[in-house]
Write a protein that holds these residues in place. Structure first.
Motif, PDB file in Angstrom:
ATOM      1  N   THR A 275       3.816   9.585   7.001  1.00  0.00           N
ATOM      2  CA  THR A 275       4.257   9.698   5.615  1.00  0.00           C
ATOM      3  C   THR A 275       3.736   8.486   4.868  1.00  0.00           C
ATOM      4  N   ILE A 276       3.060   8.722   3.759  1.00  0.00           N
ATOM      5  CA  ILE A 276       2.434   7.660   2.981  1.00  0.00           C
ATOM      6  C   ILE A 276       3.167   7.551   1.649  1.00  0.00           C
ATOM      7  N   VAL A 277       3.684   6.371   1.359  1.00  0.00           N
ATOM      8  CA  VAL A 277       4.506   6.166   0.166  1.00  0.00           C
ATOM      9  C   VAL A 277       3.909   5.043  -0.671  1.00  0.00           C
ATOM     10  N   ALA A 338      -5.553  14.913  -4.304  1.00  0.00           N
ATOM     11  CA  ALA A 338      -5.347  13.483  -4.552  1.00  0.00           C
ATOM     12  C   ALA A 338      -5.360  12.760  -3.218  1.00  0.00           C
ATOM     13  N   ASP A 339      -5.946  11.567  -3.190  1.00  0.00           N
ATOM     14  CA  ASP A 339      -6.028  10.757  -1.980  1.00  0.00           C
ATOM     15  C   ASP A 339      -4.848   9.792  -1.959  1.00  0.00           C
ATOM     16  N   PRO A 340      -3.902   9.949  -1.045  1.00  0.00           N
ATOM     17  CA  PRO A 340      -2.728   9.067  -1.048  1.00  0.00           C
ATOM     18  C   PRO A 340      -3.036   7.624  -0.696  1.00  0.00           C
ATOM     19  N   TYR A 341      -4.234   7.357  -0.125  1.00  0.00           N
ATOM     20  CA  TYR A 341      -4.622   5.987   0.188  1.00  0.00           C
ATOM     21  C   TYR A 341      -5.353   5.308  -0.978  1.00  0.00           C
ATOM     22  N   ASP A 342      -5.674   6.068  -1.994  1.00  0.00           N
ATOM     23  CA  ASP A 342      -6.448   5.548  -3.125  1.00  0.00           C
ATOM     24  C   ASP A 342      -5.559   4.702  -4.029  1.00  0.00           C
ATOM     25  N   ARG A 343      -5.827   3.402  -4.074  1.00  0.00           N
ATOM     26  CA  ARG A 343      -5.070   2.492  -4.925  1.00  0.00           C
ATOM     27  C   ARG A 343      -5.893   2.030  -6.128  1.00  0.00           C
ATOM     28  N   SER A 344      -7.008   2.707  -6.400  1.00  0.00           N
ATOM     29  CA  SER A 344      -7.897   2.267  -7.469  1.00  0.00           C
ATOM     30  C   SER A 344      -7.456   2.735  -8.847  1.00  0.00           C
TER      31      SER A 344
END
Length: 365
Positions: A275-277, A338-344
């Protein structure tokens, strides 16, 4: 300062001045925008949905000496650790031994690359196949900026406010007891109790969670009767900044992504789901001469969450990760992936529609 510690005559004077609009009178703070609730629920294989809701300088000299020393060290390393050296170029499993990337000081300009060690996660390697495999462990991923005198605070006071802001993130999103579903008492105690709207939210969110009053806005919780952490590591990647806010307050903005590896609670379970938050929380460390606030607490300015594989259509007060059996029949959701790891990109720009409500798709777990 607490209400009970204010002399009766001072409290009555404050109420009269506040009612009359006396300039400079301390004010009761409020969470000025409980901004966005967004939860991604997705799958390995066909991705499932996500849900949203709005409430250095180079040195010269000694070149040949240094070059010779480096060559000698390289030869020694190859001789002593040939397998490890080979893995640096050809074996993805060695990636886990690499150092985490430098702490974020600005928002990244692109998503993280695909992790070199492809394949499904395991209990022994729960971040396999995930960019988070190279991220920091737990609180070490919550890097703090250098402190400087800001607003009503000295440099030392700003440093203390930053430390306490990080403590709140740890207590709300990394504390093992909270992750097991227990009440986040330490985190709640850090929030200014004079914020009436936040008090109302906390009074009902754990007993009767709804789309509007969801504890997952601020706290990461899992139902221990259904799932448990795979190991004791949560991967983190975050950006913490601060500036002078309203009435000279020090406003700390936090934008952190947490990656939780989980297995079913039943004994012997070894299938790992992640789970990615991503959670943004803005905290205001207010001047007690201008805002009534308990010592050592902050006022919430805004808070929002975006989660992947955490449940899309249920409001139980817990993240509910799906495993392969559930993902096989899950609805893929709607809209662009949507990419849940994308912080850009800021979380607000990832919303699908004006209402901020809906299940979408995610590209990877």
């Amino acid at each position: 300062m607490g209400e009970g510690s204010i002399p009766d005559e001072e409290w009555e004077r404050f109420l009269r001045e506040a009612e009359a609009g006396t300039p400079g009178a301390p004010e009761e703070p409020s969470a000025r925008a409980r901004m966005v609730t967004r939860r991604l629920a997705e799958q390995t294989g066909p991705p499932a949905g996500w849900r949203t809701h709005t409430p250095a300088r180079r040195r010269r000299g000694r070149g040949w000496y240094v070059l010779g020393l480096l060559v000698a060290i390289g030869v020694l390393v190859v001789a002593l650790l040939p397998g490890r050296v080979t893995g640096w170029w050809g074996n993805g499993d060695a990636v886990a031994d690499s150092a985490p990337p430098a702490a974020e000081t600005v928002r990244p300009d692109q998503p993280p690359p695909t992790e070199a060690a492809a394949g499904l996660p395991t209990v022994d390697d729960p971040f396999r196949g995930s960019p988070a495999r190279l991220w920091s462990d737990g609180a070490t991923g919550l890097g703090l900026p250098a402190a400087r005198a800001t607003g009503w605070m000295t440099k030392a006071e700003v440093a203390r406010a930053l430390d306490r802001s990080r403590d709140f993130l740890i207590a709300s999103s990394l504390d093992p007891a909270v992750l097991r579903g227990e009440r986040p008492a330490k985190a709640i105690a850090a929030v200014n109790p004079r914020q009436q709207d936040v008090r109302d939210y906390l009074a009902t969110t754990f007993t009767a969670p709804t789309r509007e009053n969801d504890p997952l806005l601020l706290f990461s919780r899992f139902d221990s009767a259904k799932v448990r952490l795979a190991g004791d590591v949560v991967k983190t990647r975050g950006l913490i900044t601060y500036r002078e806010g309203e009435r000279g307050a020090v406003e700390v903005s936090t934008d952190v992504t947490y990656v939780y590896p989980l297995v079913r609670a039943s004994s012997g379970s070894d299938e790992v789901a992640r789970t990615i938050v991503r959670r943004e929380v803005v905290m205001s460390w207010d001047d007690p001469a201008k805002v009534f606030i308990e010592p050592g607490t902050f006022s919430l300015v805004s808070y929002k969450v975006d989660s992947a594989n955490g449940g899309c259509s249920t409001f139980t007060g817990y993240f509910t990760p799906a495993f392969s059996a559930e993902r096989a029949v899950a609805d893929r959701g709607e809209g662009a992936e949507a990419d849940p790891y994308d912080r850009s990109t800021p979380m607000d720009t990832r919303m699908r529609d004006a209402d901020g409500v809906g299940c979408g798709k995610a590209s990877r777990l």
